[in-house]
Write an enzyme that holds these catalytic residues in place. Structure first.
Site, PDB file in Angstrom:
ATOM      1  N   ARG A 123       0.852  -1.190   0.000  1.00 52.02           N
ATOM      2  CA  ARG A 123       0.000   0.000   0.000  1.00 52.02           C
ATOM      3  C   ARG A 123       0.888   1.241   0.000  1.00 52.02           C
ATOM      4  O   ARG A 123       1.934   1.288   0.658  1.00 52.02           O
ATOM      5  CB  ARG A 123      -0.921   0.014   1.221  1.00 52.02           C
ATOM      6  CG  ARG A 123      -2.086  -0.971   1.100  1.00 52.02           C
ATOM      7  CD  ARG A 123      -3.071  -0.546  -0.003  1.00 52.02           C
ATOM      8  NE  ARG A 123      -4.246  -1.400  -0.082  1.00 52.02           N
ATOM      9  CZ  ARG A 123      -4.387  -2.437  -0.907  1.00 52.02           C
ATOM     10  NH1 ARG A 123      -3.414  -2.755  -1.741  1.00 52.02           N
ATOM     11  NH2 ARG A 123      -5.506  -3.134  -0.916  1.00 52.02           N
TER      12      ARG A 123
ATOM     13  N   HIS B  35      -1.807   0.359 -10.066  1.00 50.14           N
ATOM     14  CA  HIS B  35      -2.286  -0.658  -9.120  1.00 50.14           C
ATOM     15  C   HIS B  35      -2.692  -1.947  -9.855  1.00 50.14           C
ATOM     16  O   HIS B  35      -3.816  -2.424  -9.728  1.00 50.14           O
ATOM     17  CB  HIS B  35      -3.475  -0.117  -8.297  1.00 50.14           C
ATOM     18  CG  HIS B  35      -3.646  -0.824  -6.989  1.00 50.14           C
ATOM     19  ND1 HIS B  35      -3.940  -0.187  -5.812  1.00 50.14           N
ATOM     20  CD2 HIS B  35      -3.566  -2.142  -6.672  1.00 50.14           C
ATOM     21  CE1 HIS B  35      -4.045  -1.063  -4.833  1.00 50.14           C
ATOM     22  NE2 HIS B  35      -3.821  -2.274  -5.326  1.00 50.14           N
TER      23      HIS B  35
END
Ligand code: GLV
Length: 303
Positions: free
Chosen positions: A225, A273
């Site tokens: 993250r 992502h």
């Protein structure tokens, strides 16, 4: 078995197909189709669902997050606290992560960024380099994905170590544990792989000082993250060339704003992502195995 599915940002058809393939007799409904009704599911399969699902579905035996990170789900105010929450552990993502990490190591470690530049200048310019096997890879975060990629990299002959807050059992590579050993771990990581989740404790864990503890010329590969890294500090370390480069798939705020300075930084490679997209069939297989365990634990003879 009654399942409600809500994954509005992905193509839900793929999940429906995988569910229909492996459990053709289950009653599977999309959240959008039942939200105005009183129909209640036993299991919810979700990825970034709207909060309303948890306000209306009151008979859930378990919630399955269709991804590894549960940070988005945990932000929903009505997520029930006492319903077991499962996340994807590997479910086919490990192999994708591994390939992504290898790409980052090779891209910067074998100077492909420079060769790309030389090619555009029609310049024949060999770059001297040391073997990647002489460098150390540091895996920050030893959940199922961190353990998988560490193990695979080790088997490929790389020098791997991992860090996590508490010790993990039986790893095939060295591990460092606790904050007191983090700086030492960083100081030996020529390729640092961020695989940590977003939590209060991991917020900006990679601060300016910690990024400076990496060896000169280190490469950061970020696939966990984005909030784990202080992005401003990372940018400065890349600009001063203390760091050789960064391959970034995750960011503190996604999608990355058009004004973000990372877009312009020559030694950053970015992806939106996509390092390890959820593998629909593998995900459903893991979830069904978990459901089987839950049902058997509760003494059901089956489905
Ligand atoms: C993706 O980011 C995931 O959490 O699976």
């Amino acid at each position: 078995m009654r399942i409600v599915l809500s994954s509005p940002l992905t193509d839900q058809e793929y999940y429906l197909k995988a569910l229909a393939k492996f459990c053709p007799y289950a009653d599977i409904r999309l959240w959008d189709a039942v939200k105005e009704t009183s129909w209640q599911a036993e299991y919810a399969l979700v990825w970034k669902p709207d909060n309303g699902l948890f306000l209306h579905q009151k008979e859930l035996k378990a919630i399955f997050n269709l991804g590894a990170g549960i940070d988005a789900l945990e932000k929903l105010p009505d997520l029930p606290k006492d319903t077991p929450l499962y996340k994807l552990r590997d479910a086919g993502m490990g192999q994708w992560m591994l390939e992504y990490i290898l790409y980052g190591m090779i891209h910067f470690g074998r100077h492909f960024d420079r060769y790309q530049q030389y090619q555009s200048e029609r310049r024949w310019q060999p770059e001297l380099t040391t073997s990647l096997q002489e460098k150390s890879i540091g895996i920050l975060g030893l959940g199922p994905l961190g353990q998988f990629v560490g193990d695979q990299l080790r088997q490929l002959g790389y020098n791997v170590a991992g860090w996590s807050r508490s010790a993990k059992k039986e790893l095939s590579f060295d591990q460092f544990n606790g904050y007191e050993n983090l700086d030492h771990f960083l100081s030996r990581s020529h390729f640092l792989v961020n695989l940590l989740p977003a939590k209060d404790e991991t917020y900006h864990l990679l601060s300016e000082d910690r990024l400076m503890s990496l060896p000169r010329g280190a490469v950061v590969i970020s696939v966990g993250r984005g909030s784990v890294i202080d992005e401003h500090a990372l940018l400065v370390q890349l600009q001063t060339r203390h760091l050789r480069g960064a391959l970034l798939d995750v960011f503190e705020h996604e999608p990355l704003s058009k004004e973000h300075p990372f877009w312009q930084q020559d030694n950053i490679v970015m992806t939106p992502h996509m390092a390890a997209p959820t593998q629909y069939e593998d995900a459903i297989k893991q979830i069904l195995a978990d459901i089987l365990d839950i049902e058997l634990d509760q003494g059901y003879r089956f489905l």
